[in-house]
Enzyme design. Structure first.
Site, PDB file in Angstrom:
ATOM      1  N   ASP A   1      -7.275   5.204  -9.390  1.00  0.00           N
ATOM      2  CA  ASP A   1      -8.019   3.970  -9.415  1.00  0.00           C
ATOM      3  C   ASP A   1      -9.630   4.110  -9.393  1.00  0.00           C
ATOM      4  OD1 ASP A   1      -8.267   4.553  -6.853  1.00  0.00           O
ATOM      5  OD2 ASP A   1      -7.470   2.676  -5.971  1.00  0.00           O
TER       6      ASP A   1
ATOM      7  N   GLU B   1       0.785  -1.222   0.074  1.00  0.00           N
ATOM      8  CA  GLU B   1       0.147  -0.147   0.118  1.00  0.00           C
ATOM      9  C   GLU B   1       0.822   1.269   0.166  1.00  0.00           C
ATOM     10  OE1 GLU B   1      -3.379   0.345   0.028  1.00  0.00           O
ATOM     11  OE2 GLU B   1      -3.524  -1.735  -0.686  1.00  0.00           O
TER      12      GLU B   1
ATOM     13  N   THR C   1      -6.985   8.173  -1.814  1.00  0.00           N
ATOM     14  CA  THR C   1      -6.477   6.881  -0.817  1.00  0.00           C
ATOM     15  C   THR C   1      -5.786   7.845   0.316  1.00  0.00           C
ATOM     16  OG1 THR C   1      -6.598   5.570  -2.810  1.00  0.00           O
ATOM     17  CG2 THR C   1      -5.322   4.879  -0.971  1.00  0.00           C
TER      18      THR C   1
END
Length: 411
Positions: free
Chosen positions: A218, A200, A223
């Protein structure tokens, strides 16, 4: 019922198994090789009680035995004291025998190499000859039971040219608690969190990622944080909502209406330009850090580990489920699991754990390749699959892997 022995010679693959009367003299049983395993330190994944602990499988007494204390894959590991060439292994099963099992060697107790494997074990005595392997550790890994009573071995004998390592009086058996622990164990959980962080955040230092925030393109909006909370998939909204419940008036609270609006999309409407700076400022607050950890566990870690434990998979499988939940959500994890169940049985259903986890990873890779942003499947193929190929079902270190072009090592 009479005891029987099967002499199994190995060339390439698995040789035919013959049932013959047991006629072995003491001299023939020990020659020409040396018994390497008697009295050596030994560990087992579980034991059914003190009277059936791991030492009973290497004590040389025909009437004592090791018995596993749980269902699912189980193992017994013997420390041979130094690297030894192993040419023969003799297993004497009790009524609880393995239908599928492997005899393996390892230099470090983490990465294992098969000397022998079968999916047609039928109990009794297996005399495995013409083996060819070297390692300090020898392990019997039982992955599928042949009887309802679980696994039990009267004796595990490993032979080789020797000399055998000296046995010190009073040498204790190895504590298996840390070796066999699942992700409920804090040390194993720490390894799992490092593995996820390597994928990640491209670092093992997951605690340094509370302030991370970006749009990685994405389709999930921003994120951020230690596990990739996303503004488009509800978990970032849930995180900030919980943080605001704990700390009213925090720097992110004013963005809650915008987070509700963009949930389910990749939009930044109402979040730009101030949200990234507010997130980074909030990351310095220990209360926000604790909220990230708690929400990670509530939404991803705890449910994934509970499902994996119910399926009777060990630490590696628990991590495999958890990582799938992080990327695909709990519903995605269950969808991947359902797809895998069309190809293999879980250990709870009587399946072989190694076969099951390979089927699960196949289903995971298939799902990842449906999304362009996740089409790089190295977090599976050069990490999780690598550990599986080494039969490292307990995620014991040292571990080395690669994710998205970066290499990592941890003990």
């Amino acid at each position: 019922m009479g005891i029987r022995a099967k002499a199994i010679a190995l060339g390439t693959g698995i040789a035919a198994v013959c049932t013959v009367p047991l006629v072995i003299t003491v001299t023939a049983d020990a020659a020409p090789d040396v018994l390497l395993s008697k009295g050596r330190p030994v560990a087992a994944s579980t034991v059914s009680g003190a009277a059936q602990d791991a030492t009973k499988a290497v004590d040389g007494f025909a009437s004592t035995r090791w018995a596993a204390g749980a269902a699912g894959s189980q193992w017994l590991r013997v420390d041979l004291g130094k690297a030894q060439d192993v040419s023969r292994v003799r297993l004497r099963w009790d009524g609880g025998y393995a239908k599928s099992y492997r005899v393996q060697v390892s230099s470090d107790g983490a990465a294992w190499r098969d000397l022998y494997r079968t999916s047609s074990g039928d109990g009794g005595t297996d005399d495995l000859r013409k083996l060819n392997g070297t390692g300090r550790y020898l392990r019997v890994l039982a992955t599928q039971p042949g009887a309802a009573s679980g696994y039990s071995l009267y004796e595990v004998q490993a032979f080789g040219p020797g000399p055998a390592a000296p046995v010190k009086e009073g040498t204790p058996s190895v504590a298996a608690s840390s070796l066999a622990a699942g992700l409920a164990d804090p040390r194993k959980k720490a390894i799992a969190l490092q593995l996820v962080s390597s994928a990640e955040n491209s670092t093992l230092n997951w605690r340094g990622q509370f302030g991370y925030l970006e749009d990685i393109g994405d389709g999930r909006g921003y994120t951020g944080g230690i596990v990739g909370f996303c503004s488009g998939t509800s978990d970032m909204l849930a995180l900030v909502t919980e943080y605001t419940r704990r700390v009213p008036g925090n720097k992110l609270a004013k963005y809650l209406p915008a987070l509700r609006t963009v949930d389910g999309s990749d939009s930044h409407a109402g979040l730009d330009p101030g949200f990234p700076a507010a997130w980074k400022a909030a990351a310095a607050d220990p209360a926000f850090q604790k909220t990230q950890e708690d929400e990670r566990d509530r939404m991803y870690f705890d449910p994934a580990v509970a499902l994996a434990s119910a399926d009777r998979v060990r630490a590696l499988g628990q991590f495999v489920y958890y990582d799938a939940a992080v990327m695909h959500g709990q519903s995605g994890l269950r969808s991947i699991r359902a797809d895998a169940m069309r190809k293999a049985k879980t250990p709870k259903q009587g399946g072989d754990e190694l076969v099951w986890l390979n089927a699960f990873l196949d289903a995971r890779v298939k799902e990842m390749r449906t999304e362009e942003a996740h089409s790089d499947v190295t977090r599976v193929e050069t990490a999780q699959r690598l550990f599986l190929k080494a039969s490292n079902l307990d995620l014991n270190g040292p571990l080395s892997w690669r994710v998205y072009g970066d290499s990592f090592t941890t003990r």
